[in-house]
Write a protein that holds these residues in place. Structure first.
Motif, PDB file in Angstrom:
ATOM      1  N   PRO A  83      47.034 -22.879 -66.550  1.00 38.69           N
ATOM      2  CA  PRO A  83      46.928 -24.339 -66.408  1.00 38.69           C
ATOM      3  C   PRO A  83      45.740 -24.917 -67.168  1.00 38.69           C
ATOM      4  O   PRO A  83      45.834 -26.007 -67.739  1.00 38.69           O
ATOM      5  CB  PRO A  83      46.774 -24.533 -64.891  1.00 38.69           C
ATOM      6  N   LEU A  84      44.602 -24.184 -67.183  1.00 38.17           N
ATOM      7  CA  LEU A  84      43.447 -24.647 -67.950  1.00 38.17           C
ATOM      8  C   LEU A  84      43.789 -24.712 -69.432  1.00 38.17           C
ATOM      9  O   LEU A  84      43.444 -25.686 -70.122  1.00 38.17           O
ATOM     10  CB  LEU A  84      42.264 -23.707 -67.708  1.00 38.17           C
ATOM     11  N   GLY A  85      44.464 -23.667 -69.941  1.00 39.86           N
ATOM     12  CA  GLY A  85      44.904 -23.705 -71.331  1.00 39.86           C
ATOM     13  C   GLY A  85      45.834 -24.859 -71.601  1.00 39.86           C
ATOM     14  O   GLY A  85      45.743 -25.528 -72.638  1.00 39.86           O
ATOM     15  N   GLY A  86      46.767 -25.113 -70.659  1.00 44.30           N
ATOM     16  CA  GLY A  86      47.682 -26.241 -70.822  1.00 44.30           C
ATOM     17  C   GLY A  86      46.950 -27.570 -70.832  1.00 44.30           C
ATOM     18  O   GLY A  86      47.283 -28.480 -71.598  1.00 44.30           O
ATOM     19  N   MET A  87      45.937 -27.697 -69.980  1.00 44.61           N
ATOM     20  CA  MET A  87      45.189 -28.953 -69.909  1.00 44.61           C
ATOM     21  C   MET A  87      44.323 -29.178 -71.142  1.00 44.61           C
ATOM     22  O   MET A  87      44.018 -30.321 -71.492  1.00 44.61           O
ATOM     23  CB  MET A  87      44.306 -28.956 -68.648  1.00 44.61           C
ATOM     24  N   ALA A 260      50.534 -41.735 -64.242  1.00 42.30           N
ATOM     25  CA  ALA A 260      51.717 -42.504 -64.634  1.00 42.30           C
ATOM     26  C   ALA A 260      52.988 -41.673 -64.721  1.00 42.30           C
ATOM     27  O   ALA A 260      54.086 -42.234 -64.735  1.00 42.30           O
ATOM     28  CB  ALA A 260      51.450 -43.182 -65.994  1.00 42.30           C
ATOM     29  N   HIS A 261      52.860 -40.354 -64.777  1.00 41.90           N
ATOM     30  CA  HIS A 261      54.049 -39.527 -64.978  1.00 41.90           C
ATOM     31  C   HIS A 261      54.189 -38.448 -63.913  1.00 41.90           C
ATOM     32  O   HIS A 261      54.726 -37.373 -64.170  1.00 41.90           O
ATOM     33  CB  HIS A 261      53.996 -38.882 -66.375  1.00 41.90           C
ATOM     34  N   TRP A 262      53.718 -38.733 -62.701  1.00 45.54           N
ATOM     35  CA  TRP A 262      53.715 -37.709 -61.656  1.00 45.54           C
ATOM     36  C   TRP A 262      55.118 -37.351 -61.192  1.00 45.54           C
ATOM     37  O   TRP A 262      55.361 -36.202 -60.795  1.00 45.54           O
ATOM     38  CB  TRP A 262      52.840 -38.154 -60.487  1.00 45.54           C
ATOM     39  N   ARG A 263      56.062 -38.280 -61.256  1.00 43.72           N
ATOM     40  CA  ARG A 263      57.420 -37.960 -60.781  1.00 43.72           C
ATOM     41  C   ARG A 263      58.089 -36.912 -61.676  1.00 43.72           C
ATOM     42  O   ARG A 263      58.537 -35.875 -61.164  1.00 43.72           O
ATOM     43  CB  ARG A 263      58.264 -39.231 -60.705  1.00 43.72           C
ATOM     44  N   PRO A 264      58.187 -37.152 -62.999  1.00 41.65           N
ATOM     45  CA  PRO A 264      58.762 -36.086 -63.827  1.00 41.65           C
ATOM     46  C   PRO A 264      57.913 -34.821 -63.830  1.00 41.65           C
ATOM     47  O   PRO A 264      58.439 -33.721 -63.986  1.00 41.65           O
ATOM     48  CB  PRO A 264      58.836 -36.714 -65.224  1.00 41.65           C
ATOM     49  N   LEU A 265      56.595 -34.967 -63.621  1.00 45.68           N
ATOM     50  CA  LEU A 265      55.731 -33.785 -63.573  1.00 45.68           C
ATOM     51  C   LEU A 265      56.096 -32.907 -62.377  1.00 45.68           C
ATOM     52  O   LEU A 265      56.175 -31.672 -62.495  1.00 45.68           O
ATOM     53  CB  LEU A 265      54.267 -34.218 -63.492  1.00 45.68           C
ATOM     54  N   LEU A 266      56.354 -33.523 -61.217  1.00 40.57           N
ATOM     55  CA  LEU A 266      56.759 -32.752 -60.041  1.00 40.57           C
ATOM     56  C   LEU A 266      58.095 -32.072 -60.258  1.00 40.57           C
ATOM     57  O   LEU A 266      58.289 -30.904 -59.872  1.00 40.57           O
ATOM     58  CB  LEU A 266      56.823 -33.666 -58.814  1.00 40.57           C
ATOM     59  N   LEU A 267      59.043 -32.783 -60.869  1.00 43.20           N
ATOM     60  CA  LEU A 267      60.340 -32.173 -61.165  1.00 43.20           C
ATOM     61  C   LEU A 267      60.176 -30.995 -62.127  1.00 43.20           C
ATOM     62  O   LEU A 267      60.816 -29.954 -61.970  1.00 43.20           O
ATOM     63  CB  LEU A 267      61.292 -33.208 -61.765  1.00 43.20           C
ATOM     64  N   CYS A 268      59.304 -31.167 -63.111  1.00 41.60           N
ATOM     65  CA  CYS A 268      59.046 -30.096 -64.075  1.00 41.60           C
ATOM     66  C   CYS A 268      58.470 -28.869 -63.378  1.00 41.60           C
ATOM     67  O   CYS A 268      58.913 -27.732 -63.608  1.00 41.60           O
ATOM     68  CB  CYS A 268      58.086 -30.595 -65.156  1.00 41.60           C
ATOM     69  N   VAL A 269      57.501 -29.074 -62.497  1.00 37.40           N
ATOM     70  CA  VAL A 269      56.871 -27.957 -61.782  1.00 37.40           C
ATOM     71  C   VAL A 269      57.910 -27.219 -60.940  1.00 37.40           C
ATOM     72  O   VAL A 269      57.973 -25.981 -60.925  1.00 37.40           O
ATOM     73  CB  VAL A 269      55.708 -28.462 -60.911  1.00 37.40           C
ATOM     74  N   VAL A 395      50.980 -29.046 -69.107  1.00 38.07           N
ATOM     75  CA  VAL A 395      50.362 -29.051 -67.782  1.00 38.07           C
ATOM     76  C   VAL A 395      51.377 -28.648 -66.716  1.00 38.07           C
ATOM     77  O   VAL A 395      51.127 -27.755 -65.893  1.00 38.07           O
ATOM     78  CB  VAL A 395      49.768 -30.440 -67.473  1.00 38.07           C
ATOM     79  N   GLY A 396      52.544 -29.296 -66.709  1.00 43.08           N
ATOM     80  CA  GLY A 396      53.547 -29.007 -65.689  1.00 43.08           C
ATOM     81  C   GLY A 396      54.056 -27.587 -65.771  1.00 43.08           C
ATOM     82  O   GLY A 396      54.169 -26.883 -64.746  1.00 43.08           O
ATOM     83  N   TYR A 397      54.357 -27.133 -66.991  1.00 39.42           N
ATOM     84  CA  TYR A 397      54.901 -25.786 -67.159  1.00 39.42           C
ATOM     85  C   TYR A 397      53.902 -24.734 -66.702  1.00 39.42           C
ATOM     86  O   TYR A 397      54.251 -23.787 -65.983  1.00 39.42           O
ATOM     87  CB  TYR A 397      55.271 -25.567 -68.627  1.00 39.42           C
ATOM     88  N   ASN A 398      52.648 -24.896 -67.088  1.00 44.35           N
ATOM     89  CA  ASN A 398      51.668 -23.848 -66.803  1.00 44.35           C
ATOM     90  C   ASN A 398      51.148 -23.881 -65.374  1.00 44.35           C
ATOM     91  O   ASN A 398      50.797 -22.834 -64.826  1.00 44.35           O
ATOM     92  CB  ASN A 398      50.526 -23.933 -67.811  1.00 44.35           C
ATOM     93  N   LEU A 399      51.098 -25.063 -64.751  1.00 40.55           N
ATOM     94  CA  LEU A 399      50.798 -25.096 -63.321  1.00 40.55           C
ATOM     95  C   LEU A 399      51.838 -24.293 -62.553  1.00 40.55           C
ATOM     96  O   LEU A 399      51.510 -23.489 -61.673  1.00 40.55           O
ATOM     97  CB  LEU A 399      50.775 -26.546 -62.819  1.00 40.55           C
ATOM     98  N   SER A 400      53.093 -24.506 -62.900  1.00 44.33           N
ATOM     99  CA  SER A 400      54.177 -23.810 -62.218  1.00 44.33           C
ATOM    100  C   SER A 400      54.187 -22.321 -62.542  1.00 44.33           C
ATOM    101  O   SER A 400      54.358 -21.472 -61.658  1.00 44.33           O
ATOM    102  CB  SER A 400      55.518 -24.435 -62.596  1.00 44.33           C
ATOM    103  N   ALA A 401      53.998 -21.996 -63.821  1.00 45.72           N
ATOM    104  CA  ALA A 401      53.988 -20.588 -64.212  1.00 45.72           C
ATOM    105  C   ALA A 401      52.839 -19.847 -63.536  1.00 45.72           C
ATOM    106  O   ALA A 401      52.979 -18.672 -63.158  1.00 45.72           O
ATOM    107  CB  ALA A 401      53.860 -20.469 -65.729  1.00 45.72           C
ATOM    108  N   SER A 402      51.708 -20.531 -63.362  1.00 42.39           N
ATOM    109  CA  SER A 402      50.563 -19.906 -62.712  1.00 42.39           C
ATOM    110  C   SER A 402      50.851 -19.607 -61.245  1.00 42.39           C
ATOM    111  O   SER A 402      50.534 -18.529 -60.735  1.00 42.39           O
ATOM    112  CB  SER A 402      49.348 -20.832 -62.814  1.00 42.39           C
ATOM    113  N   LEU A 403      51.489 -20.561 -60.572  1.00 46.28           N
ATOM    114  CA  LEU A 403      51.754 -20.397 -59.148  1.00 46.28           C
ATOM    115  C   LEU A 403      52.901 -19.433 -58.871  1.00 46.28           C
ATOM    116  O   LEU A 403      52.861 -18.666 -57.902  1.00 46.28           O
ATOM    117  CB  LEU A 403      52.072 -21.766 -58.522  1.00 46.28           C
ATOM    118  N   PHE A 404      53.935 -19.476 -59.703  1.00 39.17           N
ATOM    119  CA  PHE A 404      55.168 -18.774 -59.367  1.00 39.17           C
ATOM    120  C   PHE A 404      55.601 -17.703 -60.363  1.00 39.17           C
ATOM    121  O   PHE A 404      56.302 -16.769 -59.991  1.00 39.17           O
ATOM    122  CB  PHE A 404      56.315 -19.789 -59.227  1.00 39.17           C
ATOM    123  N   GLY A 405      55.204 -17.837 -61.643  1.00 37.70           N
ATOM    124  CA  GLY A 405      55.705 -16.900 -62.647  1.00 37.70           C
ATOM    125  C   GLY A 405      54.968 -15.585 -62.660  1.00 37.70           C
ATOM    126  O   GLY A 405      55.516 -14.531 -62.320  1.00 37.70           O
TER     127      GLY A 405
END
Length: 477
Positions: A83-87, A260-269, A395-405
């Motif tokens: 996630p840090l790399g993504g950010m 501003a984009h938290w809704r699609p970000l949550l869906l992405c995660v 950000v969305g992809y790597n937050l999710s990958a960090s938690l679950f992948g």
């Protein structure tokens, strides 16, 4: 008056607004992003396939389970910094361009992987061996944080709207090719050297091969122009505002993404979490499951996995075509329902232990996975507008990958150890698939439509002319 206001907010497209793609340029971009992605995931995959060997080399212990858990924990630690790399790399890609960031991530990954190949083992330097291993795994994870989001954005913004699924599927073809190459190399070396030879020095060879592979990827990526969508956006920004400080841009970009984009970000995660759990379970963890739970040899398990991946590579582009024709949601839903319904039967088959049964169970899982692989890289970039696409997706992809992948092998190994049930991988995949089903149902369909924040992208001037002519003529109030 109201019609005039609407026209100012949504002006008619001019012919010059519409991007007419150059087929040769699109194919060069797809090749560079996909080959670079293959090399990135080769680098990342070899660690998973050498987990048992690395456990013995870097984490001496009387317990095989402790060694394996230690090795998978080091595998997972790279995901903590993703996630840090993504950010860092995501907003940077929105600021300075997709191409430069993709080349930078390639350089860092090659350095990290090559460095692992030269780290002395525990018997040589003791405590410092696992410390250095973890350090270079962190570098791998940091660089990977900018890879998938940047590469998926790069291909999506180059591809014509009607074929974004087909061209996007080459990105995951590269992922499979990287994994298959890593698995094939580890299998060949193990068969040639034996386990003692691998523990002594053979494990270093796949890591050392990262340097020349990385040079090829960097060369391919630096030869490309940036994406048409980004260049049009950048030109517009240059005309309307001065360039701000890069660090401030990154901070403000992250703020906008979360605000501003938290809704699609949550869906992405949620979507990436379901996808990553099923993906890493099959492509990273399964050889370990076969050897530890079913007493398969490491070589035997890897050969079955390589055969499965080769079959998926033959199918994945056709899945991309189907997503262009029928939509992203039907293909994604098919894959999620496949894991929900077929995971338990698949593992019951695998537990039978025969070659036919194991191959059949992995094939059932693989056919479900390919529906996700062939569609995901076109569906995810379309969730976000162009000016924040690279950053939001990273950000969305790597937050999710960090938690679950990256935690998937560790969690499954721990669950099996705690419960004694070797069906835990199936139950874990089913839970992830249920989340995926709900998420896909909430998504909007984006196939054959322009990317949000970008004008239409077509293959011929005739298509562009048809779009302009199809617009309703302006009417005076």
């Amino acid at each position: 008056m109201f019609r005039a206001a609407r026209r100012r907010q949504n002006p008619r497209l001019r012919r010059s607004d519409i991007t007419v793609t150059d087929d040769a340029a699109v194919r060069r971009a797809v090749k560079a992003a996909s080959l670079g992605n293959a090399m990135e995931w080769y680098d990342f995959g070899i660690y998973a396939y050498l987990a048992g060997t690395l456990g013995r080399v870097f984490f001496p212990s009387g317990s095989d389970t402790v060694q394996l858990l230690s090795s998978f924990a080091t595998f997972a630690v790279a995901f903590l910094v993703r996630p840090l790399g993504g950010m860092v790399f995501g907003p940077m890609g929105d600021r300075i361009g997709r191409k430069k960031v993709l080349a930078l991530t390639m350089i860092l990954m090659a350095i990290g992987t090559f460095a692992i190949g030269v780290v002395p083992g525990y018997t040589a330097i003791g405590f410092w061996a696992p410390v250095l291993l973890i350090l270079f795994r962190l570098l791998q994870g940091f660089s990977t944080g900018g890879e998938y989001g940047g590469a998926a954005t790069f291909i999506a913004e180059y591809a014509p709207d009607k074929r974004r699924g087909f061209f996007g599927s080459f990105l995951e073809l590269g992922t499979l090719a990287g994994y298959a190459t890593a698995a094939g190399l580890v299998t060949g070396l193990t068969a040639w050297l034996g386990q003692d030879g691998m523990d002594a020095w053979g494990w270093r060879v796949p890591f050392l091969a990262a340097a020349p592979l990385g040079m090829i990827g960097i060369y391919l990526r630096l030869r490309l122009d940036d994406t048409p969508a980004y260049l049009k956006l950048d030109d517009s920004a240059d005309r309307t505002r001065p360039k701000p400080d890069a660090a401030k841009t990154t901070r403000s970009g992250l703020g906008e993404i979360f605000r501003a984009h938290w809704r699609p970000l949550l869906l992405c995660v949620a979507l990436v979490g379901a996808y990553n759990i099923t993906d890493y379970m099959l492509l990273s963890y399964m050889p370990t499951y076969l050897s530890d739970e079913l007493d398969y040899s490491v070589t035997h398990g890897l050969l079955i996995l390589v055969a499965t991946m080769v079959l998926l590579m033959l199918l994945i582009n056709q899945v991309g075509r189907l997503s262009d024709r029928f939509g992203r949601k039907p293909l994604l839903m098919t894959g999620m329902l496949g894991f929900l319904v077929l995971s338990a039967p698949s593992f019951l088959l695998v537990r039978q232990g025969s070659l036919v049964a194991v191959s059949g169970g992995m094939l059932m899982l693989g056919l479900s996975l390919v529906c996700l692989l062939g569609t995901m890289s076109a569906a995810l970039p379309a969730m976000f507008p162009t000016d924040v696409r690279n950053g939001s997706l990273s950000v969305g992809y790597n937050l999710s990958a960090s938690l679950f992948g990256g935690t998937t092998p560790l969690v499954i190994t721990a669950l099996i150890g705690a419960t004694g049930s070797d069906m835990m991988p199936a139950y874990y995949a089913m839970g992830a698939a249920l989340v995926g089903v709900v998420t896909v149902a909430l998504m909007k369909e984006t196939a054959r439509s322009p990317l949000e924040g970008s004008p239409p992208s077509v293959e011929t001037p005739e298509e562009a002319a048809a779009i302009v002519e199809a617009q309703a003529p302006p009417q005076d109030s």
